[in-house]
Design a protein around this motif. Structure first.
Motif, PDB file in Angstrom:
ATOM      1  N   LEU B  17     -20.648 -97.660   2.669  1.00  0.00           N
ATOM      2  CA  LEU B  17     -21.592 -97.132   1.286  1.00  0.00           C
ATOM      3  C   LEU B  17     -20.803 -95.757   0.738  1.00  0.00           C
ATOM      4  O   LEU B  17     -20.929 -95.548  -0.236  1.00  0.00           O
ATOM      5  N   MET B  18     -20.267 -95.191   2.004  1.00  0.00           N
ATOM      6  CA  MET B  18     -19.538 -93.805   1.550  1.00  0.00           C
ATOM      7  C   MET B  18     -18.323 -94.162   0.614  1.00  0.00           C
ATOM      8  O   MET B  18     -17.902 -93.429  -0.316  1.00  0.00           O
ATOM      9  N   ALA B  19     -17.786 -95.240   1.132  1.00  0.00           N
ATOM     10  CA  ALA B  19     -16.449 -95.520   0.305  1.00  0.00           C
ATOM     11  C   ALA B  19     -16.690 -96.015  -1.210  1.00  0.00           C
ATOM     12  O   ALA B  19     -16.063 -95.606  -2.106  1.00  0.00           O
ATOM     13  N   SER B  20     -18.022 -96.759  -1.396  1.00  0.00           N
ATOM     14  CA  SER B  20     -18.428 -97.215  -2.710  1.00  0.00           C
ATOM     15  C   SER B  20     -18.509 -95.707  -3.410  1.00  0.00           C
ATOM     16  O   SER B  20     -18.737 -95.886  -4.569  1.00  0.00           O
ATOM     17  N   ASP B  21     -18.966 -94.487  -3.130  1.00  0.00           N
ATOM     18  CA  ASP B  21     -19.166 -93.503  -3.775  1.00  0.00           C
ATOM     19  C   ASP B  21     -17.776 -92.973  -4.224  1.00  0.00           C
ATOM     20  O   ASP B  21     -17.705 -92.347  -5.288  1.00  0.00           O
ATOM     21  N   LEU B  22     -16.813 -93.215  -3.634  1.00  0.00           N
ATOM     22  CA  LEU B  22     -15.606 -92.830  -4.162  1.00  0.00           C
ATOM     23  C   LEU B  22     -14.827 -93.561  -5.162  1.00  0.00           C
ATOM     24  O   LEU B  22     -14.108 -93.180  -5.853  1.00  0.00           O
ATOM     25  N   LYS B  23     -15.153 -94.762  -5.158  1.00  0.00           N
ATOM     26  CA  LYS B  23     -14.525 -96.071  -6.047  1.00  0.00           C
ATOM     27  C   LYS B  23     -15.770 -96.255  -7.111  1.00  0.00           C
ATOM     28  O   LYS B  23     -16.752 -96.305  -6.696  1.00  0.00           O
ATOM     29  N   PRO B  24     -15.020 -96.734  -8.198  1.00  0.00           N
ATOM     30  CA  PRO B  24     -16.081 -97.268  -9.012  1.00  0.00           C
ATOM     31  C   PRO B  24     -16.772 -98.650  -8.662  1.00  0.00           C
ATOM     32  O   PRO B  24     -16.050 -99.136  -7.876  1.00  0.00           O
ATOM     33  N   ASP B  25     -17.862 -98.997  -9.062  1.00  0.00           N
ATOM     34  CA  ASP B  25     -18.563-100.261  -8.639  1.00  0.00           C
ATOM     35  C   ASP B  25     -17.632-101.635  -9.193  1.00  0.00           C
ATOM     36  O   ASP B  25     -17.228-101.651 -10.095  1.00  0.00           O
ATOM     37  N   ALA B  26     -17.514-102.421  -8.057  1.00  0.00           N
ATOM     38  CA  ALA B  26     -16.593-103.498  -8.036  1.00  0.00           C
ATOM     39  C   ALA B  26     -17.049-104.311  -9.203  1.00  0.00           C
ATOM     40  O   ALA B  26     -16.063-104.743  -9.732  1.00  0.00           O
ATOM     41  N   GLY B  27     -17.994-104.366  -9.764  1.00  0.00           N
ATOM     42  CA  GLY B  27     -18.460-105.336 -10.640  1.00  0.00           C
ATOM     43  C   GLY B  27     -18.720-104.646 -11.909  1.00  0.00           C
ATOM     44  O   GLY B  27     -19.030-105.271 -12.821  1.00  0.00           O
ATOM     45  N   LEU B  28     -18.327-103.501 -12.098  1.00  0.00           N
ATOM     46  CA  LEU B  28     -18.309-102.803 -13.514  1.00  0.00           C
ATOM     47  C   LEU B  28     -17.400-103.348 -14.369  1.00  0.00           C
ATOM     48  O   LEU B  28     -16.057-103.677 -13.784  1.00  0.00           O
ATOM     49  N   LYS B  29     -17.970-103.804 -15.533  1.00  0.00           N
ATOM     50  CA  LYS B  29     -16.572-104.315 -16.438  1.00  0.00           C
ATOM     51  C   LYS B  29     -16.109-103.126 -17.234  1.00  0.00           C
ATOM     52  O   LYS B  29     -16.647-102.022 -17.358  1.00  0.00           O
ATOM     53  N   ARG B  30     -14.868-103.480 -17.614  1.00  0.00           N
ATOM     54  CA  ARG B  30     -14.252-102.633 -18.640  1.00  0.00           C
ATOM     55  C   ARG B  30     -14.685-102.730 -19.915  1.00  0.00           C
ATOM     56  O   ARG B  30     -15.550-103.836 -20.398  1.00  0.00           O
ATOM     57  N   ILE B  31     -14.603-101.784 -20.852  1.00  0.00           N
ATOM     58  CA  ILE B  31     -14.979-101.517 -22.160  1.00  0.00           C
ATOM     59  C   ILE B  31     -13.933-101.596 -22.972  1.00  0.00           C
ATOM     60  O   ILE B  31     -12.775-101.327 -22.661  1.00  0.00           O
ATOM     61  N   ARG B  32     -13.909-102.490 -24.112  1.00  0.00           N
ATOM     62  CA  ARG B  32     -13.038-102.537 -25.077  1.00  0.00           C
ATOM     63  C   ARG B  32     -13.420-102.172 -26.429  1.00  0.00           C
ATOM     64  O   ARG B  32     -14.419-102.449 -26.744  1.00  0.00           O
ATOM     65  N   PHE B  33     -12.340-101.550 -27.094  1.00  0.00           N
ATOM     66  CA  PHE B  33     -12.756-100.786 -28.614  1.00  0.00           C
ATOM     67  C   PHE B  33     -11.637-101.651 -29.196  1.00  0.00           C
ATOM     68  O   PHE B  33     -10.710-101.636 -29.164  1.00  0.00           O
ATOM     69  N   GLN B  34     -12.309-102.196 -30.362  1.00  0.00           N
ATOM     70  CA  GLN B  34     -11.213-102.676 -31.393  1.00  0.00           C
ATOM     71  C   GLN B  34     -11.329-101.781 -32.445  1.00  0.00           C
ATOM     72  O   GLN B  34     -12.317-101.426 -33.315  1.00  0.00           O
ATOM     73  N   ILE B  35     -10.116-101.283 -32.928  1.00  0.00           N
ATOM     74  CA  ILE B  35      -9.890-100.470 -33.889  1.00  0.00           C
ATOM     75  C   ILE B  35      -9.449-100.925 -35.137  1.00  0.00           C
ATOM     76  O   ILE B  35      -8.167-101.319 -35.019  1.00  0.00           O
ATOM     77  N   SER B  36      -9.811-101.040 -36.210  1.00  0.00           N
ATOM     78  CA  SER B  36      -9.356-101.806 -37.394  1.00  0.00           C
ATOM     79  C   SER B  36      -9.389-100.750 -38.501  1.00  0.00           C
ATOM     80  O   SER B  36     -10.449-100.255 -38.987  1.00  0.00           O
ATOM     81  N   ALA B  37      -8.226-100.723 -39.349  1.00  0.00           N
ATOM     82  CA  ALA B  37      -8.081 -99.970 -40.433  1.00  0.00           C
ATOM     83  C   ALA B  37      -8.104-100.877 -41.643  1.00  0.00           C
ATOM     84  O   ALA B  37      -7.271-101.995 -41.629  1.00  0.00           O
ATOM     85  N   VAL B  38      -9.174-100.796 -42.598  1.00  0.00           N
ATOM     86  CA  VAL B  38      -9.136-101.857 -43.495  1.00  0.00           C
ATOM     87  C   VAL B  38      -9.298-101.226 -44.967  1.00  0.00           C
ATOM     88  O   VAL B  38      -9.740-100.202 -45.196  1.00  0.00           O
ATOM     89  N   GLU B  39      -8.719-101.826 -45.809  1.00  0.00           N
ATOM     90  CA  GLU B  39      -8.691-101.572 -47.322  1.00  0.00           C
ATOM     91  C   GLU B  39      -9.519-102.357 -47.925  1.00  0.00           C
ATOM     92  O   GLU B  39      -9.333-103.675 -48.021  1.00  0.00           O
TER      93      GLU B  39
END
Lengths: 148, 287
Positions: B17-39
């Motif tokens: 439990l103490m170790a889990s405070d130091l590291k992010p939650d193992a089940g946490l997903k990454r976030i993706r940002f799609q950056i599109s420049a559109v004309e």
């Protein structure tokens, strides 16, 4: 001692000043000994540069160097030990045989080699979008924005 | 002896439990940002450039756009505030060549603006570098999504940030960079009057956002401006204003110190202000 007009005098000598500025610089020149000296220096320097530009090129040295007692390279003799000469001959023969054999095509060489021509990236120019308006940032529903 | 064994067992159980405070939650997903420049030209849309930025929640990114006359830097700080909402703080800095002076020096028109958004995963941020108007329009769309990849690798390490360029803009005029630094900090402030402590306060603050703290007779507005990786300790840069009874006694005072170390400021009249900044509970340095 320096005068703040000296740079202007350089531009006057080079004919880079607008007529109004040139008139002002000439009036200053009449009153400032430093700038008159600077003008004389600039004119002298320009004359030197023009003289150097118009001088003919020095004649190329066409006369061959004489007095060398060494024979030309194609008439010199080279002494080689017999084993070294034999090795050289064998190496030359091996190279000759290798160059006569047709090269084996690699597996992936079915397609003819293509020349890849890399075009330089076009210069970016967004000026057609720029009407002087302020940048804008807002939140939108994804579908709404994509449908626009 | 039995008691000792029990205590040891409880400690052993608490370790994960103490170790889990130091590291992010193992089940946490990454976030993706799609950056599109559109004309956009009328109804037609053409993608000029496209990139994907992916990282753990709290990943920040910057978008740069420049041509011969115009330059923009858009800075985005992101935080996952609930499983379905992101908080995105955007800062835009633009510089446009306006013309030339009589002495042929370039004259620029500069602008800075900031916005904060609560952004769902079905929404996007639209950025118009040149504003609205006309048939031709360039817009940059930033769309968040949950990645399938978890924040931690199977070995338990935080996966590194990733940037994928799907389409490069002509001449590299639009570029993207991303970084991950801690965003949440715990500030501890104490006020001393001739060496005697008269007030003490603790507060949580977000990077690049002013936090107001009342410290006895003092009103403080403190900002953690920057976080810098360093050895042996990472560094934080702060700035603050302080006022007493409506009178400003410090404006734009600033400092840099190691994480957790004390910063002292003499305010005059025997008053001393002491700060220390640490990571907020649950925040990770993300090395």
């Amino acid at each position: 001692m320096t005068c703040q007009f000296t740079e202007r005098i350089s531009q006057l000598v080079d004919g880079e000043l607008a007529p109004a500025d040139a008139g002002q610089a000439r009036r200053h020149l009449a009153a400032c000994a430093l700038c008159r000296q600077a003008e004389a220096d600039y004119l002298a320097l320009r004359a030197e540069i023009q003289a150097a530009d118009s001088a003919p090129d020095p004649a190329p040295a066409r006369t061959p160097l004489r007095g060398s007692r060494r024979a030309p390279i194609w008439r010199r003799e080279v002494a080689l030990p017999a084993p070294v000469l034999a090795l050289l001959l064998v190496a030359l023969a091996a190279l000759g045989v290798r160059s006569v054999r047709p090269p084996q095509a690699p597996d992936n060489a079915a397609a003819p080699p293509q020349r890849v021509r890399r075009e330089p990236p076009p210069a970016s120019d967004f000026s057609r979008f720029d009407r002087g308006a302020r940048a804008l940032i807002y939140k939108a529903r994804r579908a709404e924005s994509e449908s626009r | 002896m039995k008691t000792l064994v029990r205590i040891a067992l409880v400690l052993l159980l608490c370790l994960p439990l103490m170790a889990s405070d130091l590291k992010p939650d193992a089940g946490l997903k990454r976030i993706r940002f799609q950056i599109s420049a559109v004309e956009e030209r009328g109804e037609a849309r053409q993608i000029v450039s496209q990139a994907l930025v992916e990282g753990p929640p709290g990943t920040d990114f910057n978008i740069h756009l420049r041509d011969a006359r115009f330059k923009m830097t858009a800075k985005f700080l992101t935080d996952l505030v609930t499983p379905d909402k992101l908080r995105v703080r955007a800062r835009l800095d633009t510089r446009r060549l306006h013309g030339y002076s009589e002495r042929r020096l370039p004259l620029y028109e500069e602008d800075a603006q900031g916005e904060s958004f609560e952004l769902g995963f079905d929404e996007q941020i639209v950025l118009l570098p040149f504003g609205r108007g006309g048939d031709d329009q360039l817009q940059i769309e930033i769309s968040p999504a949950r990645s399938d990849e978890s924040v931690l690798s199977p070995s338990g390490e935080v996966r590194p940030l990733a940037i994928r360029i799907l389409k490069q803009s002509p001449g590299g005029a639009i570029s993207v960079e991303a970084s991950r630094v801690p965003h949440r900090f715990r500030l501890e402030a104490a006020l001393f009057d001739r060496g005697r402590e008269v007030a003490r306060e603790a507060a949580e603050c977000l990077i690049e956002e002013a936090r107001e703290v009342r410290l006895g007779p003092l009103a403080l507005a403190l900002t953690v401006d920057r976080y810098a990786r360093d050895r042996p300790r990472d560094q934080v840069a702060i700035s603050f204003d302080a006022s007493r009874a409506g009178e400003t006694i410090a404006r734009g005072w600033a400092g840099v110190a190691g994480l957790g170390s004390e910063m002292n400021y003499e305010l005059g009249d025997g008053l001393t202000l002491k700060f220390s900044i640490r990571l907020a509970p649950g925040e990770t340095a993300g090395r």
